[in-house]
Design a protein around this motif. Structure first.
Motif, PDB file in Angstrom:
ATOM      1  N   ASN A  68     -34.434 114.365 -16.148  1.00  0.00           N
ATOM      2  CA  ASN A  68     -34.245 114.442 -17.593  1.00  0.00           C
ATOM      3  C   ASN A  68     -35.185 113.604 -18.440  1.00  0.00           C
ATOM      4  O   ASN A  68     -35.318 113.860 -19.627  1.00  0.00           O
ATOM      5  CB  ASN A  68     -32.808 114.043 -17.945  1.00  0.00           C
ATOM      6  CG  ASN A  68     -31.805 115.046 -17.454  1.00  0.00           C
ATOM      7  OD1 ASN A  68     -31.719 116.133 -17.985  1.00  0.00           O
ATOM      8  ND2 ASN A  68     -31.068 114.693 -16.424  1.00  0.00           N
ATOM      9  N   LYS A  85     -23.398 112.982 -20.342  1.00  0.00           N
ATOM     10  CA  LYS A  85     -24.171 113.692 -19.319  1.00  0.00           C
ATOM     11  C   LYS A  85     -24.312 112.855 -18.054  1.00  0.00           C
ATOM     12  O   LYS A  85     -24.212 113.372 -16.941  1.00  0.00           O
ATOM     13  CB  LYS A  85     -25.556 114.056 -19.858  1.00  0.00           C
ATOM     14  CG  LYS A  85     -25.540 115.161 -20.866  1.00  0.00           C
ATOM     15  CD  LYS A  85     -26.938 115.513 -21.331  1.00  0.00           C
ATOM     16  CE  LYS A  85     -26.896 116.660 -22.320  1.00  0.00           C
ATOM     17  NZ  LYS A  85     -28.212 117.202 -22.608  1.00  0.00           N
ATOM     18  N   CYS A  89     -22.838 113.688 -14.297  1.00  0.00           N
ATOM     19  CA  CYS A  89     -23.705 113.691 -13.120  1.00  0.00           C
ATOM     20  C   CYS A  89     -23.109 112.840 -11.993  1.00  0.00           C
ATOM     21  O   CYS A  89     -23.075 113.264 -10.836  1.00  0.00           O
ATOM     22  CB  CYS A  89     -25.096 113.171 -13.505  1.00  0.00           C
ATOM     23  SG  CYS A  89     -26.212 112.935 -12.107  1.00  0.00           S
TER      24      CYS A  89
END
Length: 124
Positions: A68, A85, A89
Motif C-alpha cells: 500500500n 485497513k 489486515c
C-alpha cells in the motif's frame, strides 16, 4: 547512511527450555529508501502458539505496507481509515493462523496466540 538491522535471540533462561522463540522482529525499507518500517512482536511465554502469531503479525504488517505504501490512496488516506485497513489486515492474518492450526488438528484458545505488536513507520 546508517544500516537497519533486525533479529531475535533467546535470553539465558529460555536457552534451557525446549520451546520455540516466541518473539519475531523484522524491518523493511522501501525501494526509494524514503520509508522505513520496524516491527517487533513479543510472544507471550504462556501462550502455546505465540511464535506463530508473532511471525504472522510481523509479516502481515510488512506485507500491508509493501502493498500500500506507494499507492495514491495511502498517501492521501486519513489516519482513521488507515487504522481500519491495518486492523483488518491483521485480523485476516490471525484468521489464517486459526485455519492452519485447526487444519493440523491442534487444540487452542485465543490466549494461545497472544503476542504484543510494536511497530514504527517513518516516511521521510
Amino acid at each position: 547512511m546508517a544500516g537497519i538491522f533486525s533479529g531475535r535471540a533467546w535470553g539465558p533462561k529460555y536457552q534451557r527450555i525446549p520451546k520455540p522463540c516466541q518473539d519475531y522482529a523484522l524491518h523493511w525499507v522501501c525501494p526509494q529508501q524514503t520509508q522505513y518500517l520496524l516491527v517487533v512482536c513479543d510472544g507471550a511465554g504462556t501462550a502455546k502458539f505465540s511464535e506463530k502469531a508473532s511471525e504472522a503479525m510481523a509479516k502481515g504488517l510488512r506485507d500491508f505496507f509493501q502493498a500500500n505504501v506507494d499507492s495514491d490512496d495511502f498517501q492521501n488516506i486519513v489516519e482513521f481509515d488507515l487504522q481500519k485497513k491495518l486492523i483488518q489486515c491483521l485480523k485476516d492474518k490471525f484468521k489464517e493462523i486459526v485455519v492452519e492450526l485447526r487444519g493440523e488438528g491442534k487444540k487452542f484458545t485465543p490466549h494461545d496466540l497472544n503476542t504484543t505488536l510494536l511497530f514504527v513507520y517513518v516516511d521521510t
